[in-house]
Design an enzyme around this catalytic site. Structure first.
Site, PDB file in Angstrom:
ATOM      1  N   ASP A   1      37.772  10.020 -24.874  1.00 56.32           N
ATOM      2  CA  ASP A   1      38.040  10.241 -26.297  1.00 56.32           C
ATOM      3  C   ASP A   1      37.260   9.224 -27.133  1.00 56.32           C
ATOM      4  OD1 ASP A   1      39.165  10.592 -28.851  1.00 56.32           O
ATOM      5  OD2 ASP A   1      41.182  10.883 -28.052  1.00 56.32           O
TER       6      ASP A   1
ATOM      7  N   SER B   1      47.011  13.446 -31.053  1.00 54.86           N
ATOM      8  CA  SER B   1      46.173  13.108 -32.194  1.00 54.86           C
ATOM      9  C   SER B   1      47.048  12.760 -33.400  1.00 54.86           C
ATOM     10  CB  SER B   1      45.197  14.253 -32.468  1.00 54.86           C
ATOM     11  OG  SER B   1      44.172  13.868 -33.331  1.00 54.86           O
TER      12      SER B   1
ATOM     13  N   HIS C   1      38.322  14.060 -26.845  1.00 53.47           N
ATOM     14  CA  HIS C   1      39.498  14.287 -27.688  1.00 53.47           C
ATOM     15  C   HIS C   1      39.920  15.752 -27.691  1.00 53.47           C
ATOM     16  CE1 HIS C   1      42.344  13.068 -30.778  1.00 53.47           C
ATOM     17  NE2 HIS C   1      41.993  14.128 -31.491  1.00 53.47           N
TER      18      HIS C   1
END
Length: 346
Positions: free
Chosen positions: A293, A139, A322
């Site tokens: 995601d 991320s 995610h």
């Protein structure tokens, strides 16, 4: 100081000062301190160092719990693993722990590039390391990984950006806006001058619900994964897991991180030319999006991977979306670990 950000909850880590850091947006951190957790030992050749930057809201503790350990790709018996908490996450210098002149809403704007320059100073000056065997992060950690590979191409031997992009998309920028507005529109926020995070509890809960919607996936809920994780219904999942996670955090810290997340973009180095920026990368790179995601979908990651010389596209399969980064899907963690093992052997 917010008692959530303590050694009892997130330790062990050491706080290391890298001195004065001038920021890209014009601000200054007179004494930039980084919270650093290390695992393993640096070898005599000083060539077994791995850097792991943290993601939005995350700290070094979750990286240790999910990704680092004996028998894993990130094995402290083989590598010297340095986990650096990003500026603004509550452990490194942040709105919640900064000196009064820059505390809370007065904290200056920080960019991904500022984090990476701070980490570079830490790695080279404090640890005396000139080459990194691997930079790996998920991320916002992926954003920092890309920044490292583009900014310091001769220093990074391997790169593994997971569930993140080199240049944030307009869609993701707008969604992050909703996360920020969930907090700032709470009357208790008072322009960031609240006395305690509890005064912004309603805003933090709205923030947590938005993460519930986008952080997981429609397939996650259709498949009853929240029940598999031990929550009997959606309300319990939102209240106990998601709000339980975000609720104790400092709102100004979250806003600091969200602002830089929105503006992650390695093409700043090449006048907006992403092809030229990613073409600078010399590291052997595995690009690893997560199949479901909704923040950083595989199609966005694939478009960038095709611009990186010699790179490979290694998507991770998980309906958890995610937030599979949390380690909720054992198969996804195993798949990711296998990819890292292959990359480190390259």
């Amino acid at each position: 100081m917010n008692t959530y950000y303590t050694q009892d909850i997130h330790g062990p880590f050491k706080t290391i000062s890298i001195g004065r850091l001038e920021l890209e947006e014009g601000g200054v951190l007179d004494d930039c301190t980084l919270a650093v957790a290390t695992h393993g030992q640096l070898n005599a050749a000083r060539d077994n160092a791995i850097l792991v930057p943290t993601w939005y809201s995350g700290t070094s503790k979750i990286m240790e719990q999910v990704y680092i350990g004996p028998g894993k790709a990130l094995d402290p018996a083989r590598y010297f693993i340095i986990v650096v908490n990003q500026i603004g996450n509550g452990l490194s210098l942040s709105p919640s722990n900064a000196p009064a002149p820059i505390a809370g809403p007065k904290f200056p704007r920080v960019r991904i590039g500022d984090d990476v320059r701070a980490q570079h100073r830490l790695i080279t000056e404090h640890f005396g390391i000139q080459r990194l065997a691997l930079v790996v992060g998920g991320s916002m950690g992926a954003q920092q990984t890309y920044e490292w590979a583009v900014r310091y191409p001769d220093m990074v031997e391997r790169a593994a950006p997971i569930a993140g992009t080199a240049r944030n998309t307009e869609h993701d920028f707008v969604f992050a806006d909703t996360l920020m507005e969930a907090i700032t529109t709470d009357p208790g926020f008072r322009g960031g001058t609240y006395a305690d995070s509890a005064e912004v509890a309603a805003g933090l809960r709205r923030h947590a619900k938005l993460w519930t919607v986008m952080g997981w996936s429609t397939e996650f809920f259709r498949g009853g994964r929240h029940r598999v994780l031990g929550f009997e219904n959606m309300d319990a999942f939102v209240d106990q897991f998601m709000t339980g996670y975000f609720g104790p955090m400092d709102p100004n810290n979250l806003l600091c991180m969200a602002w830089k997340w929105q503006r992650g973009d390695v093409s700043r180095h090449t006048g907006g030319d992403l092809t030229q920026a990613l073409g600078r990368i010399k590291a052997k790179t595995f690009v690893m999006p997560i199949s479901h995601d909704m923040f950083f979908p595989p199609s966005d990651c694939l478009a960038e991977q095709q611009l990186i010389p010699g790179s490979e596209f290694r998507p991770i399969t998980s309906m958890d979306g995610h937030l599979a980064l949390f380690g909720t899907d054992a198969n996804a963690v195993a798949e990711l670990d296998a990819n890292l093992r292959t990359l480190l052997a390259a």
